[in-house]
Write a protein that holds these residues in place. Sequence first.
Motif, PDB file in Angstrom:
ATOM      1  N   GLU A  37     -32.588 -31.448  14.209  1.00  0.00           N
ATOM      2  CA  GLU A  37     -33.050 -32.762  14.640  1.00  0.00           C
ATOM      3  C   GLU A  37     -34.250 -33.139  13.785  1.00  0.00           C
ATOM      4  N   ARG A  38     -34.233 -34.370  13.267  1.00  0.00           N
ATOM      5  CA  ARG A  38     -35.373 -34.833  12.469  1.00  0.00           C
ATOM      6  C   ARG A  38     -35.588 -36.324  12.710  1.00  0.00           C
ATOM      7  N   TYR A  39     -36.858 -36.690  12.779  1.00  0.00           N
ATOM      8  CA  TYR A  39     -37.256 -38.090  12.898  1.00  0.00           C
ATOM      9  C   TYR A  39     -37.379 -38.688  11.506  1.00  0.00           C
ATOM     10  N   TYR A  40     -36.877 -39.914  11.342  1.00  0.00           N
ATOM     11  CA  TYR A  40     -37.000 -40.659  10.087  1.00  0.00           C
ATOM     12  C   TYR A  40     -37.682 -41.990  10.379  1.00  0.00           C
ATOM     13  N   PRO A  41     -38.822 -42.240   9.745  1.00  0.00           N
ATOM     14  CA  PRO A  41     -39.525 -43.509   9.965  1.00  0.00           C
ATOM     15  C   PRO A  41     -38.674 -44.697   9.508  1.00  0.00           C
ATOM     16  N   ALA A  42     -38.927 -45.852  10.111  1.00  0.00           N
ATOM     17  CA  ALA A  42     -38.247 -47.080   9.711  1.00  0.00           C
ATOM     18  C   ALA A  42     -38.821 -47.569   8.376  1.00  0.00           C
ATOM     19  N   THR A  72     -42.818 -50.467   8.503  1.00  0.00           N
ATOM     20  CA  THR A  72     -43.695 -49.489   9.143  1.00  0.00           C
ATOM     21  C   THR A  72     -44.101 -49.845  10.569  1.00  0.00           C
ATOM     22  N   THR A  73     -43.964 -51.084  10.959  1.00  0.00           N
ATOM     23  CA  THR A  73     -44.309 -51.450  12.340  1.00  0.00           C
ATOM     24  C   THR A  73     -43.150 -51.231  13.310  1.00  0.00           C
ATOM     25  N   ASP A  74     -41.961 -50.957  12.798  1.00  0.00           N
ATOM     26  CA  ASP A  74     -40.793 -50.712  13.643  1.00  0.00           C
ATOM     27  C   ASP A  74     -40.682 -49.222  13.981  1.00  0.00           C
ATOM     28  N   PRO A  75     -40.093 -48.905  15.140  1.00  0.00           N
ATOM     29  CA  PRO A  75     -39.849 -47.488  15.437  1.00  0.00           C
ATOM     30  C   PRO A  75     -38.741 -46.946  14.530  1.00  0.00           C
ATOM     31  N   GLY A  76     -38.819 -45.686  14.227  1.00  0.00           N
ATOM     32  CA  GLY A  76     -37.801 -45.051  13.401  1.00  0.00           C
ATOM     33  C   GLY A  76     -36.640 -44.569  14.247  1.00  0.00           C
TER      34      GLY A  76
END
Length: 139
Positions: free
Chosen positions: A73-78, A81-85
């Motif tokens: 599992e990995r988080y990827y930023p949007a 930059t102001t949006d959630p990834g």
Amino acid sequence: MAFIPFKGAKIALLFQGQLIAYQRDQKPEIPFPGMWDLPGGGRENDESPVECAIRETGEEFNITIDPAWIVWERYYPARITTDPGSYFLVGKLEDGFGPIRFGDEGQQWAIMSITDFLDHPDVVESLKSRLRDYLAENM
């Protein structure tokens, strides 16, 4: 488990070098119309990334995922930059894909080799990149 706020989750379900994917609807108002995609979608309420991926996979393919099968599992930023990834997960199925009941989103589905998915010109590029991240760390 704590997680970073996110808008959705996608999951690559792997079994013996293959994965399941679907071709998105050909609608101009949706992201990536007509492209090949992986199970997953938008977060509902206060779901965790795992809960989101499991629910979406059930809705899209009638595949029930045991959370223990999720191995990465990995988080990827949007990009904005102001949006959630979003989260990208990988699950290893123990007994294959089972009987598929394709939901009402998408044109068609396919079980394809990981190589064919990564080489396919009409797969959403960010999903290829994320799957390659997993493979680079785990193969």
